[in-house]
Design a protein around this motif. Structure first.
Motif, PDB file in Angstrom:
ATOM      1  N   ARG A 173       1.083  -1.416  -0.284  1.00 44.81           N
ATOM      2  CA  ARG A 173      -0.188  -0.101   0.024  1.00 44.81           C
ATOM      3  C   ARG A 173       0.876   1.348   0.038  1.00 44.81           C
ATOM      4  N   TYR A 209       1.637   2.100  -3.811  1.00 43.40           N
ATOM      5  CA  TYR A 209       0.769   2.491  -4.237  1.00 43.40           C
ATOM      6  C   TYR A 209       0.785   3.451  -4.628  1.00 43.40           C
ATOM      7  N   TYR A 233       1.044   7.082  -6.874  1.00 43.87           N
ATOM      8  CA  TYR A 233       0.127   6.815  -7.861  1.00 43.87           C
ATOM      9  C   TYR A 233       0.677   9.397  -7.053  1.00 43.87           C
ATOM     10  N   LEU A 255      -6.453  -4.069  -3.052  1.00 46.94           N
ATOM     11  CA  LEU A 255      -5.639  -2.804  -3.403  1.00 46.94           C
ATOM     12  C   LEU A 255      -5.056  -3.429  -5.025  1.00 46.94           C
ATOM     13  N   GLN A 272      -7.335  -1.430  -7.575  1.00 48.44           N
ATOM     14  CA  GLN A 272      -6.976  -0.305  -7.576  1.00 48.44           C
ATOM     15  C   GLN A 272      -6.320  -0.559  -8.705  1.00 48.44           C
ATOM     16  N   THR A 329      -4.214   2.205 -11.811  1.00 49.58           N
ATOM     17  CA  THR A 329      -2.609   3.039 -11.353  1.00 49.58           C
ATOM     18  C   THR A 329      -1.715   3.092 -12.517  1.00 49.58           C
ATOM     19  N   ALA A 371      -9.380  -2.886 -14.688  1.00 47.96           N
ATOM     20  CA  ALA A 371      -9.723  -2.415 -13.782  1.00 47.96           C
ATOM     21  C   ALA A 371     -11.304  -1.867 -13.611  1.00 47.96           C
ATOM     22  N   GLN A 374     -13.138  -3.153 -10.589  1.00 49.46           N
ATOM     23  CA  GLN A 374     -13.904  -1.086  -9.973  1.00 49.46           C
ATOM     24  C   GLN A 374     -15.561  -1.007  -9.621  1.00 49.46           C
ATOM     25  N   ILE A 390     -13.866   4.753  -2.084  1.00 49.33           N
ATOM     26  CA  ILE A 390     -13.209   4.489  -3.008  1.00 49.33           C
ATOM     27  C   ILE A 390     -13.045   3.838  -3.969  1.00 49.33           C
ATOM     28  N   ASN A 391     -13.895   3.018  -3.541  1.00 44.89           N
ATOM     29  CA  ASN A 391     -13.173   2.343  -5.685  1.00 44.89           C
ATOM     30  C   ASN A 391     -14.601   3.263  -6.142  1.00 44.89           C
ATOM     31  N   GLY A 422     -11.403   5.551  -7.291  1.00 47.54           N
ATOM     32  CA  GLY A 422     -10.882   5.299  -8.158  1.00 47.54           C
ATOM     33  C   GLY A 422     -11.793   4.516  -9.594  1.00 47.54           C
ATOM     34  N   SER A 465     -10.447   5.456 -13.536  1.00 46.08           N
ATOM     35  CA  SER A 465     -10.477   4.833 -13.998  1.00 46.08           C
ATOM     36  C   SER A 465     -10.434   4.652 -16.000  1.00 46.08           C
TER      37      SER A 465
END
Length: 999
Positions: free
Chosen positions: A675, A678, A682, A712, A715, A719, A740, A744, A753-754, A757, A761
């Motif tokens: 994480r 990650y 980002y 993760l 996600q 990314t 992704a 997602q 958060i999803n 994300g 994307s």
């Protein structure tokens, strides 16, 4: 029993001294070591005694106190026991007089050949100092703090007979002196450079307004109603009335500037209307050249050489001191009998009693005789001592600038300023023009804008402290309590600490004196000027502050309600009281709350405060397990900081995450490492560091697979896809983005958060497809990405709308692009995401250029680029440089165009090719206009190569159109038709409707 304001503040512990804002003058005899070698001891002692006599005579004359004389060195303080707003000027005047007096000293005994006389070298600096009582060893005072050291270092840097004063100590008052160019000194023992001036002598300046004129007046804004009042009074005086108007306001609010604007208008009116109105100016000073009847004597001297003078002029010029007031009264009334007179006296609060008596007599005499006389005075708000000064005048209370006027003033002073810094200036200045000017100067000199706790120079702080010093003791104690509470003061909390409620006379008196006033929300008070609060807080003793912070925490907790509403306040007061465990707890919780509502700037601030508090928690006897747990917590907070800063990243954020990565690596937990990697990827992506970020993303994938972190892993493809898209590797990016999006979509309903994300994307896939010319598919993807966020004011909405604006620009839908860009700019500003705010501003400007050739477009793009520069990021900055290159090439500004072409291509070397084709097209236009068709064709070929690299159908089409319009392709009419057909097929009709810009 409620506490009084005096008892509310716990005094500093015994022996801790007083915390004061002082200006320090350090003066040393030049070459004294060499002199001690050739002088007899008795002669040397006699010289030091003469030097001491000079110090003891001159320093007190200017309001200073000698703290210590040691050998041939002297340290004097200005601002003890009372801080004065002109302490920096006093110290500098004293230094000039000391240097002159020492040059006149002749040491006893024989002198070697080449001896050029005695000289000093001096340094002047101001700052917060802790004062303890002295003794034989330490001198009259023991001064603790960095300011005395800096004054001594400045004296060391000065050469023989030089005076070096820091900019902080002088500020605007430097204009009272002739100085050398602004210096930037790296002093021993100081981490950051210090701005300073060599003081060469006194300037022919007598008042602050003249100093402002020397420095350069800022634009005059607002004050229409007050000007109208003054002009109406002038009309009354011209018609034969005697009137007295008093403009009253706090320091720096602009009363002198208003008066000068009015006097200029009066002079122009007299010149054009043929109706004479003689203007007389005088001002009062707090010290130095002040003399009885000072303003009237200044007016008398200005009349010297007057044509056809009345007999009363000679009588006044030659009158004895005891008869001077009567002679001046006779002169002014004689002049008023000839023609209308306008008399202006500035800084009336410093007038001597003789001047005040004469002013009142002049008004009464002129009124009895019905003389055409307008008296105009400018003064500070009335105090008990000054209550009778302007009694009988019609008072115009001058308020601070309104928000719109203050914003205009800031924009004039910081034309390319970061809008967030501009907002901070307005918040701190509270509409005070002087504060606005000084804060804008500070922001312009500091790459990162205003720094917390350093928003004012020492000379400006002295102005504020001098105002506090003139308050009654009860009021001064109350202001310090309020300052510890904060800029916004709950009335109940102030009463709990001081016993003074919102309607208490002391609180109401502070509103009258422009310190604190009722806020818009009932039950809250607010400091009129944020800078005032900061200065008062800094000058409050450490132990007193900490005791108050502890009491405030107790009162806030006892107040009731859910603790979650108080996390931010409790974190602040806990940290200020050095309760680091509580500070970390509450700051972390406050950061989580801010992140949940997309208040990203507040989330960053709180997470950083939590990380700092955790660092303070470290102790030498901490167990290994406690250290491990604290480090894991540190990493977890840093990861959430990463989440908060992706919309507005800086190099500082990246450094925090790199440290978190090192801690995670030392811990060895694959999930923790995954994480952290990650978020490193980002945030690096947000800063345009594509290559390094891809490496971190791949490392995150490997670690996430190792520990089975499915959330993760859902996600990470997004990314990686975004990073590959940023590098223009569309063939690799699209499969990752599709993977992704599939993952997602299935998780979007489970967490915010999803959903964020998924939105990112979809947005990234949309702009890739738009770049490839598939505009219908791109807009469908944008619609899906925006659906959960449209109108929400969330940071992700700003980001999606910014990219949508870019795709609309590629398609030639200028008006729609501007609308989307405006949303990105507005929402970015609301959530304080500088990247989306700036890019939206730039995209809207380019849309305006393409739609209507807006001449201000280039400047707005330059402004947006400048806002981003201090953050150290470069993500998609080739956009801005490509747009600027295009505009300047069309306008024929070849040099500026080449500059931005180079910057766009430099970004290309860092895998940012989004503006590369546009830069090459601008270069082709310049070459064609210069008659170099070969070079123009070469640049067109390079633009096509960039388009091919990105698989960009729209770039290829626009490049073909340019080549045809510049007649660079063989059979150019057919080439033009083919280009137009391709643009029509792609749905880029906007490019066909623009006029062809010829060389």
């Amino acid at each position: 029993m409620t506490a009084s304001p005096v008892s509310a503040a716990t005094p500093d512990t015994a022996g801790a001294g007083q915390r004061r804002l002082l200006t320090l003058l350090f003066a040393d005899l030049s070459g004294s070591t060499a002199m001690a070698e050739w002088m007899e001891a008795e002669h040397y002692a006699a010289m030091l005694a003469a030097l001491r006599e000079v110090h003891e005579r001159i320093v007190p004359h200017h309001g200073g106190v000698i703290a210590r004389i040691q050998g041939d060195g002297m340290l004097a303080v200005f601002g003890h026991p009372e801080v004065r707003e002109d302490d920096g000027r006093r110290a500098t005047e004293a230094a000039l007089e000391l240097h002159a007096a020492v040059r006149r000293l002749v040491p006893p005994g024989p002198k070697p050949s080449g001896f050029r006389g005695l000289t000093l070298h001096s340094g002047i600096h101001a700052g917060i100092v802790l004062i303890n009582d002295g003794d034989q060893m330490r001198g009259r005072f023991e001064l603790l703090g960095n300011a005395p050291n800096i004054a001594a270092r400045l004296a060391e840097a000065a050469k023989a007979d030089e005076i070096i004063a820091s900019e902080e100590s002088l500020g605007l008052q430097s204009q009272f002196f002739d100085t050398g160019p602004r210096l930037t000194l790296q002093l021993r023992g100081r981490a950051t450079p210090l701005a300073a001036y060599r003081v060469l002598g006194r300037a022919a300046v007598g008042r602050r307004f003249d100093a402002s004129v020397r420095r350069g007046l800022t634009p005059f804004v607002g004050r229409e109603a007050e000007l109208a009042q003054l002009q109406a009074a002038l009309g009354g005086a011209l018609s034969g009335q005697t009137l007295w108007l008093g403009v009253r306001a706090g320091a720096g609010v602009g009363k002198t500037r208003l008066a000068e604007e009015f006097l200029r208008h009066a002079a122009e009116l007299a010149a054009h209307a043929g109706q004479p109105c003689h203007i007389h100016r005088g001002y009062c000073e707090s010290y130095l050249s002040a003399e009885p009847l000072q303003p009237f004597l200044q007016m008398l001297r200005a009349l010297d050489g007057m044509g056809d003078p009345p007999a009363e002029l000679a009588a006044a010029q030659h009158s004895a001191p005891g008869d001077r007031a009567d002679a001046l009264l006779a002169l002014m009334t004689a002049l008023a009998r000839r023609a209308p007179q306008l008399v202006f006296i500035d800084d009336l609060q410093w007038a001597d009693d003789a001047s005040m008596r004469l002013l009142h007599r002049l008004r009464a005499t002129a009124a009895r005789q019905s003389l055409p006389l307008l008296l105009l005075s400018a003064s500070r708000p009335a105090t008990a001592r000054l209550a009778a000064h302007d009694e009988g005048a019609h008072i115009i209370d001058l308020p601070p600038l309104a928000e719109r006027e203050a914003a205009h003033a800031v924009q004039q002073l910081l034309p390319q300023g970061d809008p967030f810094v501009a907002a901070e200036v307005q918040r701190h200045a509270g509409g005070n023009p002087l504060f606005i000017e000084e804060l804008c100067h500070a922001a312009a000199e500091t790459p990162d804008g205003l720094v917390q706790g350093q928003s004012s120079s020492a000379w400006l702080a002295a102005l504020v402290e001098s105002r506090v010093g003139r308050l009654l003791p009860e009021q001064a104690a109350l202001v310090r309590v309020a300052a510890v509470i904060g800029n916004v003061i709950p009335a109940w909390l102030l009463e709990a600490l001081s016993g003074c409620g919102e309607q208490h006379p002391a609180v109401r008196a502070l509103a009258v004196q422009d310190f604190i006033f009722p806020d818009q929300l009932p039950g809250q008070l607010r400091f009129k000027h944020g800078i005032t609060r900061d200065v008062v807080y800094e000058a409050t003793g450490l132990h007193e502050r900490q005791a108050l912070h502890r009491r405030i925490r107790i009162e806030l907790t006892a107040r009731g309600g859910t603790e979650s509403q108080l996390h931010e306040q409790l974190a602040y007061h806990a940290a200020a009281a050095n309760d680091w465990a509580a500070a970390a707890l509450h700051a972390e919780a406050a950061g989580d709350q801010a992140l949940a509502v997309s208040a990203l700037d507040r989330a960053k601030k709180q997470f950083r405060a939590a990380l700092a508090a955790l660092e303070f928690l470290e102790t030498p006897d901490e167990s290994e397990e406690a250290t491990r747990l604290r480090h894991r917590r540190w990493v977890g907070i840093a990861q959430r900081l990463g989440m908060a800063c992706v919309f507005d990243a800086s190099q500082d954020d990246l450094r925090v995450l790199r440290h978190a990565a090192a801690l995670a690596e030392a811990d060895g937990d694959p999930g923790l490492i995954a994480r952290t990697e990650y978020w490193l990827a980002y945030v690096g992506y947000a800063l345009g560091e594509t290559r390094v970020s891809l490496r971190h993303a791949r490392s995150a994938v490997a670690k996430a697979e190792q520990c089975g972190d499915q959330a993760l892993l859902a996600q990470l493809p997004g990314t990686v896809g975004q990073l590959q898209a940023a590098a223009a590797h569309y063939a690799d990016a699209l499969p990752m983005l599709d993977l992704a999006i599939g993952r997602q979509r299935s998780r979007a309903s489970k967490s915010a958060i999803n959903r964020i994300g998924l939105g990112f994307s979809l947005c990234c896939r949309a702009y890739v497809r738009g770049d490839q010319g598939h505009f219908d598919e791109a807009h469908a993807l944008f619609a899906e990405a925006l659906a959960p966020f449209a109108g929400s004011g969330h940071a992700v909405e700003a980001s999606i709308q910014g990219w949508r604006a870019a795709v609309l620009l590629w398609q030639g839908r200028w008006a729609e692009a501007r609308e989307a860009a405006d949303v990105a700019h507005r929402v970015g500003a609301q959530v304080r995401s500088m990247f989306t705010c700036a890019m939206g501003h730039a995209a809207a400007a380019y849309g305006a250029w393409m739609q209507s050739a807006d001449p201000g477009a280039a400047q707005r793009i330059l402004d947006a680029t400048a806002w981003l520069a201090p953050r150290g990021g470069g993500l998609y900055s080739s956009f801005n440089h490509g747009w600027l290159a295009d505009i300047y090439a069309v306008q024929g500004h070849a040099r500026a165009a080449r500059h931005h072409i180079a910057l766009a291509l430099q970004r290309g070397r860092q895998h940012d090719w989004i503006g590369g084709a546009m830069a090459y097209r601008a270069a082709a236009r310049l070459a064609a206009c210069a008659g170099d068709a070969t070079q123009a064709r070469r640049y067109v070929a390079l633009a096509r190569r960039v388009a091919d690299r990105r698989d960009s159908a729209h770039e290829a089409a626009v490049t073909t159109l340019l080549a045809a319009e510049l007649k660079l392709d063989a059979g150019w009419p057919d080439a033009l038709d083919r280009a137009r057909a391709e643009l029509t097929r792609l749905g880029m009709a906007g490019f066909l409707q623009r006029p062809h810009h010829r060389c």
